[in-house]
Each structure stands twice: as structure tokens, then as C-alpha cells.
Design a protein around this motif. Structure first.
Motif, PDB file in Angstrom:
ATOM      1  N   ARG A   1       0.840  -1.241  -0.045  1.00 12.25           N
ATOM      2  CA  ARG A   1      -0.089  -0.116  -0.011  1.00 12.25           C
ATOM      3  C   ARG A   1       0.923   1.080   0.092  1.00 12.25           C
ATOM      4  O   ARG A   1       1.909   1.325   0.522  1.00 12.25           O
ATOM      5  CB  ARG A   1      -0.940   0.091   1.338  1.00 12.25           C
ATOM      6  CG  ARG A   1      -1.986  -1.232   0.954  1.00 12.25           C
ATOM      7  CD  ARG A   1      -2.925  -0.963   2.242  1.00 12.25           C
ATOM      8  NE  ARG A   1      -3.965   0.061   2.113  1.00 12.25           N
ATOM      9  CZ  ARG A   1      -4.789   0.297   1.196  1.00 12.25           C
ATOM     10  NH1 ARG A   1      -4.955  -0.596   0.211  1.00 12.25           N
ATOM     11  NH2 ARG A   1      -5.702   1.320   0.885  1.00 12.25           N
ATOM     12  N   LEU A   2       0.378   2.240  -0.792  1.00  9.37           N
ATOM     13  CA  LEU A   2       1.328   3.525  -0.791  1.00  9.37           C
ATOM     14  C   LEU A   2       0.384   4.648  -0.043  1.00  9.37           C
ATOM     15  O   LEU A   2      -0.910   4.372  -0.159  1.00  9.37           O
ATOM     16  CB  LEU A   2       1.530   3.892  -2.410  1.00  9.37           C
ATOM     17  CG  LEU A   2       2.467   3.089  -2.953  1.00  9.37           C
ATOM     18  CD1 LEU A   2       2.687   3.509  -4.449  1.00  9.37           C
ATOM     19  CD2 LEU A   2       3.553   2.698  -2.381  1.00  9.37           C
ATOM     20  N   ILE A   3       1.153   5.564   0.299  1.00  4.94           N
ATOM     21  CA  ILE A   3       0.293   6.728   0.933  1.00  4.94           C
ATOM     22  C   ILE A   3       0.752   7.973   0.093  1.00  4.94           C
ATOM     23  O   ILE A   3       2.050   8.091  -0.217  1.00  4.94           O
ATOM     24  CB  ILE A   3       0.763   7.155   2.295  1.00  4.94           C
ATOM     25  CG1 ILE A   3      -0.339   8.288   2.842  1.00  4.94           C
ATOM     26  CG2 ILE A   3       1.983   7.475   2.607  1.00  4.94           C
ATOM     27  CD1 ILE A   3      -0.461   8.297   4.391  1.00  4.94           C
ATOM     28  N   GLN A   4      -0.163   8.786  -0.471  1.00  2.73           N
ATOM     29  CA  GLN A   4       0.241   9.989  -1.246  1.00  2.73           C
ATOM     30  C   GLN A   4      -0.251  11.213  -0.417  1.00  2.73           C
ATOM     31  O   GLN A   4      -1.308  11.300   0.351  1.00  2.73           O
ATOM     32  CB  GLN A   4      -0.479   9.858  -2.440  1.00  2.73           C
ATOM     33  CG  GLN A   4      -0.408  11.199  -3.353  1.00  2.73           C
ATOM     34  CD  GLN A   4      -1.425  11.052  -4.648  1.00  2.73           C
ATOM     35  OE1 GLN A   4      -2.080   9.995  -4.777  1.00  2.73           O
ATOM     36  NE2 GLN A   4      -1.333  11.831  -5.721  1.00  2.73           N
ATOM     37  N   MET A   5       0.795  12.192  -0.276  1.00  2.00           N
ATOM     38  CA  MET A   5       0.496  13.582   0.374  1.00  2.00           C
ATOM     39  C   MET A   5       0.598  14.612  -0.540  1.00  2.00           C
ATOM     40  O   MET A   5       1.491  14.616  -1.274  1.00  2.00           O
ATOM     41  CB  MET A   5       1.425  13.540   1.520  1.00  2.00           C
ATOM     42  CG  MET A   5       1.150  14.770   2.501  1.00  2.00           C
ATOM     43  SD  MET A   5       2.459  15.346   3.669  1.00  2.00           S
ATOM     44  CE  MET A   5       3.103  16.450   2.257  1.00  2.00           C
ATOM     45  N   ARG A   6      -0.418  15.553  -0.278  1.00  2.00           N
ATOM     46  CA  ARG A   6      -0.218  16.974  -1.030  1.00  2.00           C
ATOM     47  C   ARG A   6      -0.421  17.939   0.115  1.00  2.00           C
ATOM     48  O   ARG A   6      -1.368  17.902   0.832  1.00  2.00           O
ATOM     49  CB  ARG A   6      -1.198  17.038  -2.137  1.00  2.00           C
ATOM     50  CG  ARG A   6      -1.427  18.497  -2.675  1.00  2.00           C
ATOM     51  CD  ARG A   6      -2.138  18.507  -3.950  1.00  2.00           C
ATOM     52  NE  ARG A   6      -1.183  18.141  -4.862  1.00  2.00           N
ATOM     53  CZ  ARG A   6      -0.989  18.725  -6.296  1.00  2.00           C
ATOM     54  NH1 ARG A   6      -1.958  19.500  -6.574  1.00  2.00           N
ATOM     55  NH2 ARG A   6      -0.331  18.281  -7.015  1.00  2.00           N
ATOM     56  N   ALA A   7       0.409  18.963  -0.029  1.00  2.00           N
ATOM     57  CA  ALA A   7       0.378  20.101   0.993  1.00  2.00           C
ATOM     58  C   ALA A   7       0.392  21.593   0.157  1.00  2.00           C
ATOM     59  O   ALA A   7       1.271  21.641  -0.657  1.00  2.00           O
ATOM     60  CB  ALA A   7       1.185  19.945   1.860  1.00  2.00           C
ATOM     61  N   GLN A   8      -0.423  22.539   0.519  1.00  2.00           N
ATOM     62  CA  GLN A   8      -0.161  23.863  -0.007  1.00  2.00           C
ATOM     63  C   GLN A   8       0.451  24.527   1.277  1.00  2.00           C
ATOM     64  O   GLN A   8      -0.213  24.593   2.272  1.00  2.00           O
ATOM     65  CB  GLN A   8      -1.570  24.267  -0.444  1.00  2.00           C
ATOM     66  CG  GLN A   8      -2.050  23.611  -1.649  1.00  2.00           C
ATOM     67  CD  GLN A   8      -3.462  24.359  -1.872  1.00  2.00           C
ATOM     68  OE1 GLN A   8      -4.325  24.810  -1.000  1.00  2.00           O
ATOM     69  NE2 GLN A   8      -4.002  24.196  -3.378  1.00  2.00           N
ATOM     70  N   ILE A   9       1.606  25.060   1.156  1.00  2.00           N
ATOM     71  CA  ILE A   9       2.342  25.750   1.853  1.00  2.00           C
ATOM     72  C   ILE A   9       2.723  26.999   1.730  1.00  2.00           C
ATOM     73  O   ILE A   9       2.705  27.595   0.561  1.00  2.00           O
ATOM     74  CB  ILE A   9       3.647  24.824   2.428  1.00  2.00           C
ATOM     75  CG1 ILE A   9       4.549  24.818   1.200  1.00  2.00           C
ATOM     76  CG2 ILE A   9       3.261  23.285   2.671  1.00  2.00           C
ATOM     77  CD1 ILE A   9       6.016  24.351   1.354  1.00  2.00           C
ATOM     78  N   ASP A  10       2.955  27.971   2.603  1.00  2.00           N
ATOM     79  CA  ASP A  10       3.414  29.119   2.577  1.00  2.00           C
ATOM     80  C   ASP A  10       4.990  29.428   3.037  1.00  2.00           C
ATOM     81  O   ASP A  10       5.224  29.239   4.672  1.00  2.00           O
ATOM     82  CB  ASP A  10       2.520  30.319   3.280  1.00  2.00           C
ATOM     83  CG  ASP A  10       1.258  30.237   2.505  1.00  2.00           C
ATOM     84  OD1 ASP A  10       0.966  30.025   1.458  1.00  2.00           O
ATOM     85  OD2 ASP A  10       0.349  30.433   3.268  1.00  2.00           O
ATOM     86  N   ILE A  11       5.895  29.695   2.370  1.00  2.00           N
ATOM     87  CA  ILE A  11       7.433  29.705   2.773  1.00  2.00           C
ATOM     88  C   ILE A  11       7.454  30.970   2.618  1.00  2.00           C
ATOM     89  O   ILE A  11       7.260  32.054   2.108  1.00  2.00           O
ATOM     90  CB  ILE A  11       8.263  29.126   1.625  1.00  2.00           C
ATOM     91  CG1 ILE A  11       7.982  27.612   1.284  1.00  2.00           C
ATOM     92  CG2 ILE A  11       9.406  29.336   2.170  1.00  2.00           C
ATOM     93  CD1 ILE A  11       8.629  27.041   0.317  1.00  2.00           C
ATOM     94  N   PRO A  12       7.873  31.467   4.250  1.00  2.00           N
ATOM     95  CA  PRO A  12       8.266  32.811   4.506  1.00  2.00           C
ATOM     96  C   PRO A  12       9.406  33.494   3.471  1.00  2.00           C
ATOM     97  O   PRO A  12      10.057  32.555   3.008  1.00  2.00           O
ATOM     98  CB  PRO A  12       9.003  32.914   5.717  1.00  2.00           C
ATOM     99  CG  PRO A  12       8.456  31.715   6.464  1.00  2.00           C
ATOM    100  CD  PRO A  12       8.313  30.678   5.407  1.00  2.00           C
ATOM    101  N   ALA A  13       8.949  34.693   2.831  1.00  2.00           N
ATOM    102  CA  ALA A  13       9.872  35.273   1.890  1.00  2.00           C
ATOM    103  C   ALA A  13      11.254  35.484   2.383  1.00  2.00           C
ATOM    104  O   ALA A  13      12.098  35.406   1.424  1.00  2.00           O
ATOM    105  CB  ALA A  13       9.262  36.657   1.359  1.00  2.00           C
ATOM    106  N   ARG A  14      11.601  35.564   3.791  1.00  2.00           N
ATOM    107  CA  ARG A  14      12.952  35.762   4.131  1.00  2.00           C
ATOM    108  C   ARG A  14      13.438  34.519   4.267  1.00  2.00           C
ATOM    109  O   ARG A  14      14.946  34.482   4.278  1.00  2.00           O
ATOM    110  CB  ARG A  14      12.906  36.373   5.879  1.00  2.00           C
ATOM    111  CG  ARG A  14      12.072  35.251   6.550  1.00  2.00           C
ATOM    112  CD  ARG A  14      12.144  35.844   8.053  1.00  2.00           C
ATOM    113  NE  ARG A  14      10.876  35.394   8.866  1.00  2.00           N
ATOM    114  CZ  ARG A  14      10.659  33.924   9.067  1.00  2.00           C
ATOM    115  NH1 ARG A  14      11.536  33.306   8.663  1.00  2.00           N
ATOM    116  NH2 ARG A  14       9.804  33.657   9.835  1.00  2.00           N
TER     117      ARG A  14
END
Length: 177
Positions: free
Chosen positions: A135-148
């Protein structure tokens, strides 16, 4: 002054219920700024962020409570009076896949927390690919990387983590739809 209402609904809901709910919000002259719906078998989870003048939002809240009660839905509401100022961020999408025995979401989420990266959305899905017993697990995330943040170093550290966990992963700038 604009007021925001964050609404979470859970229960036996179909597409017709969703259409009725969105029409009720519009009838109260409010705007559904953001929404996210997810179906689990016969149950649906819905998160909405509604905006409008305080009196219209108050009316919308009352109408939504009546709707939830009639439809047998659990509902939670939170009022936002002031929209917090956010630092400049770079929106990205992360995809990772690996064996289901590895807890991809927990490890990657911990990495993001250590890097002070915000997450707007996270989803996981397990499945068995054709011609495989694993069995496989798939993950998707929408992230906000600080501009700094140094983007090159962040990506390098992320891919090192994924290599150590034997994960296939990708990180790309988010495309607006």
C-alpha cells in the motif's frame, strides 16, 4: 467594516444541500470567500469563510444554524473581526509518495513546523497500485514559505529529508486557478 465568519459543517450532505447552503449565503448578501468540501462515504465535511457587513453576517449565521438543524448537520462557527496582517510568503505545493508504513504527513509536517513554514491545506490518500501488494500513501500540501527564507536551502533540506525516508517528492510554486 467587514466581518468574517468561519463555518464548519459535518454530516449527511449531498450536492443539493451544498447548492442550497451557498444560495442562502448569497441571499443574505454575504460572500463565500473560501470553501473546501470533502466527501467521506455518505458524510460531507465543509469549511467556509464568509464575509460581509456585520449585520448581514449575523443574519447569515442565524440562517445557517437553522439550515444545519433541519439537515441534521454538526456546525461550528467562529467570528473574525480583524484580519491579521501576514508576512510576505511564497505559496508552494508539495507532493510526496511512499510506502504506507511510513507516516509521511507527520514527518513532513514536523519539518515544516521547524522551518516556520505555514500550511494552508493538507490531504493524504492511501491506495494499492495495480500489480503490487504494497500500500502506498500520497500526500499533498499547500504551504506558505516565508519570503525571508532561503528557498534553495529549504528545497535542499526538504529533498534530503525525502531521500532519507525513501519518498518520491516534488515542490513547485502554486499556480492560481
Amino acid at each position: 467594516m467587514q466581518t468574517q465568519l468561519i463555518v464548519n459543517l459535518f454530516g449527511p450532505m449531498g450536492t443539493a444541500h451544498l447548492a442550497d447552503l451557498l444560495a442562502l449565503i448569497q441571499q443574505q448578501q454575504c460572500h463565500a470567500l473560501d470553501s473546501h468540501m470533502l466527501a467521506f462515504e455518505q458524510r460531507m465535511v465543509l469549511a467556509l469563510r464568509i464575509s460581509g457587513n456585520w449585520d448581514r453576517v449575523t443574519r447569515a449565521e442565524s440562517v445557517l444554524r437553522e439550515f444545519a438543524q433541519r439537515a441534521g448537520l454538526d456546525m461550528h462557527i467562529h467570528h473574525e473581526q480583524k484580519i491579521a496582517e501576514r508576512e510576505a510568503v511564497l505559496p508552494y505545493v508539495v507532493d510526496a509518495i511512499g510506502l504506507a508504513s511510513a507516516d509521511i504527513a507527520a514527518v513532513i509536517t514536523r519539518f515544516f513546523a521547524q522551518q516556520k513554514v505555514g500550511m494552508r491545506e493538507l490531504s493524504t490518500r492511501t491506495y494499492r497500485p495495480a500489480r503490487s501488494s504494497e500500500r502506498l500513501i500520497q500526500m499533498r500540501a499547500q504551504i506558505d514559505i516565508p519570503a525571508r527564507c532561503h528557498l534553495g536551502q529549504f528545497k535542499s533540506d526538504f529533498f534530503d529529508l525525502c531521500d532519507n525516508l525513501n519518498l518520491d517528492a516534488a515542490i513547485e510554486p502554486e499556480r492560481s486557478f
